[in-house]
Design an enzyme around this catalytic site. Structure first.
Site, short mmCIF file in Angstrom:
data_model
loop_
_atom_site.label_atom_id
_atom_site.label_comp_id
_atom_site.label_asym_id
_atom_site.label_seq_id
_atom_site.Cartn_x
_atom_site.Cartn_y
_atom_site.Cartn_z
N LYS A 182 46.20 -32.32 9.77
CA LYS A 182 45.50 -32.38 11.06
C LYS A 182 44.29 -31.44 11.05
O LYS A 182 43.20 -31.80 11.47
CB LYS A 182 46.47 -32.02 12.20
CG LYS A 182 47.49 -33.13 12.46
CD LYS A 182 48.60 -32.72 13.40
CE LYS A 182 49.66 -33.82 13.42
NZ LYS A 182 50.86 -33.49 14.20
N GLN A 211 53.51 -28.44 17.18
CA GLN A 211 54.13 -29.32 16.17
C GLN A 211 55.65 -29.36 16.35
O GLN A 211 56.30 -28.31 16.40
CB GLN A 211 53.76 -28.83 14.76
CG GLN A 211 54.27 -29.71 13.65
CD GLN A 211 53.62 -31.11 13.64
OE1 GLN A 211 52.43 -31.26 13.87
NE2 GLN A 211 54.42 -32.12 13.36
N ASP A 269 48.67 -34.84 22.32
CA ASP A 269 49.77 -35.59 21.70
C ASP A 269 50.29 -36.67 22.66
O ASP A 269 51.00 -37.58 22.25
CB ASP A 269 50.93 -34.64 21.35
CG ASP A 269 50.98 -34.31 19.85
OD1 ASP A 269 50.41 -35.07 19.06
OD2 ASP A 269 51.62 -33.31 19.49
#
Ligand code: NAP
Length: 288
Positions: A52, A96, A119
């Site tokens: 990422k 995460q 997200d």
């Protein structure tokens, strides 16, 4: 059978995003800024976050990695989320997953400002998706829809069977696929579904998001179906330096000769997920 090349498609999308960032900067704006919070040293999470951050660099975004050891308290993590919510320089951020067991993941997700939740996991963003409102669509479902569109795979009136009902893949994808403009007829299957094989065999578009390597076998696939494999499980391998390789939920060798289209693992859905995160971050930057 045509292989759906997620790597190639994601490279094209990254080029489009990079061009947009250049344009924003040329017009006096600033590069979007994505922050990532990584807890502990789980191999999979390390790899995903590294990808990422690297992707941010590729498209000209600013990125920040914030690391915590696995024994960080829930309170400390919630404070970090609060700091990022209030950091004017950060457009969007992710925490995460998975988090260590002593931390309530849902509590952390709900602490994220929905306007920075790139997200798309916050209930506000999931709710907006259900209501058909503008939102941050979670990255994997959005990447899958992008692949279907870019490969001109027909969806209107088609039967899409999704195996898996998680909040990050199966469920949001089922909502996206049934939305106006995509117009698929959707069936969601899960571990309590009866006659799963028979249902899967009626799919024009079959999506496997379970986390069980090789679960989808040839007898579950209608000839000519498009098959999207979301699964990424690390399995031992003596053919790789690392000693493991990624395996999808679809038994590729027996299923691929039957399909019209299929995504490989790796190189299918995975690269698209990162692209969608970049798209959401660009959007968050523009909205602020
Ligand atoms: P998850 O939260 O563990 O959910 C798995 C789903 O599969 C659940 O809904 C479960 O049903 C269902 N399931 C499990 N066993 C089943 C069975 N035998 N028959 C039918 N359904 C079954 O998983 P997830 O987070 O959605 O992830 C799924 C897979 O996708 C994993 O391999 C993950 O690593 C991968 N993934 C990949 C990407 C990417 O970028 N490529 C992104 C996200 C996830 P119940 O609800 O009944 O338990």
């Amino acid at each position: 059978m045509e292989l759906i090349d997620g790597k190639k498609t994601s490279a094209e999308i990254k080029q489009e995003i990079a061009a947009e960032v250049k344009n924003i900067i040329a017009n006096g704006g600033r590069a979007p800024h994505l922050a990532a919070v990584l807890v502990g040293h789980d191999g999979g999470s390390e790899t995903y976050v590294a990808h990422k951050i690297k992707s941010c660099e590729e498209v000209g975004f600013k990125s920040t990695l914030i690391r915590y050891e696995a024994d960080v308290t829930e309170d400390e993590l919630l404070k970090a989320v609060d700091r990022l919510n209030n950091d004017n320089d950060v457009d969007g951020f992710i925490v995460q997953l998975p988090l260590p067991k002593h931390i309530d993941e849902q509590k952390v997700i709900e602490a994220i400002d929905p306007k920075k939740d790139v997200d798309g996991f916050h209930p506000t963003n999931l709710g907006r998706l259900v209501a058909g409102l503008d939102t941050f669509v979670s990255a994997t479902p959005s990447g899958i829809v992008d692949l279907l569109k870019r490969y001109n795979i027909p969806t209107a009136g088609k039967h899409c069977v999704i195996i898996g009902r998680s909040n990050i893949v199966g469920r949001p994808l089922s909502i996206l696929m049934s939305q106006k403009g995509i117009d698929a007829t959707v069936t969601v299957c899960h571990s309590r579904t009866e006659n799963l094989k028979e249902i899967a065999r009626t799919a024009d578009i079959l999506v496997a998001a379970i986390g069980k390597p090789g679960f989808v076998t040839a007898d579950m696939v209608k000839p000519g179906a498009a098959v999207i494999d979301v699964g990424t499980t690390r399995v031992k391998s003596d053919q790789t330096k690392s000693g493991w390789k990624l395996k999808g939920d679809v038994d590729f060798d027996t299923v691929s000769p039957l399909c019209s289209y299929i995504t490989p693992v790796p190189g299918g859905v995975g690269p698209m997920t990162i692209c969608s995160l970049l798209k959401n971050t660009l959007k968050a930057g523009k909205q602020r």
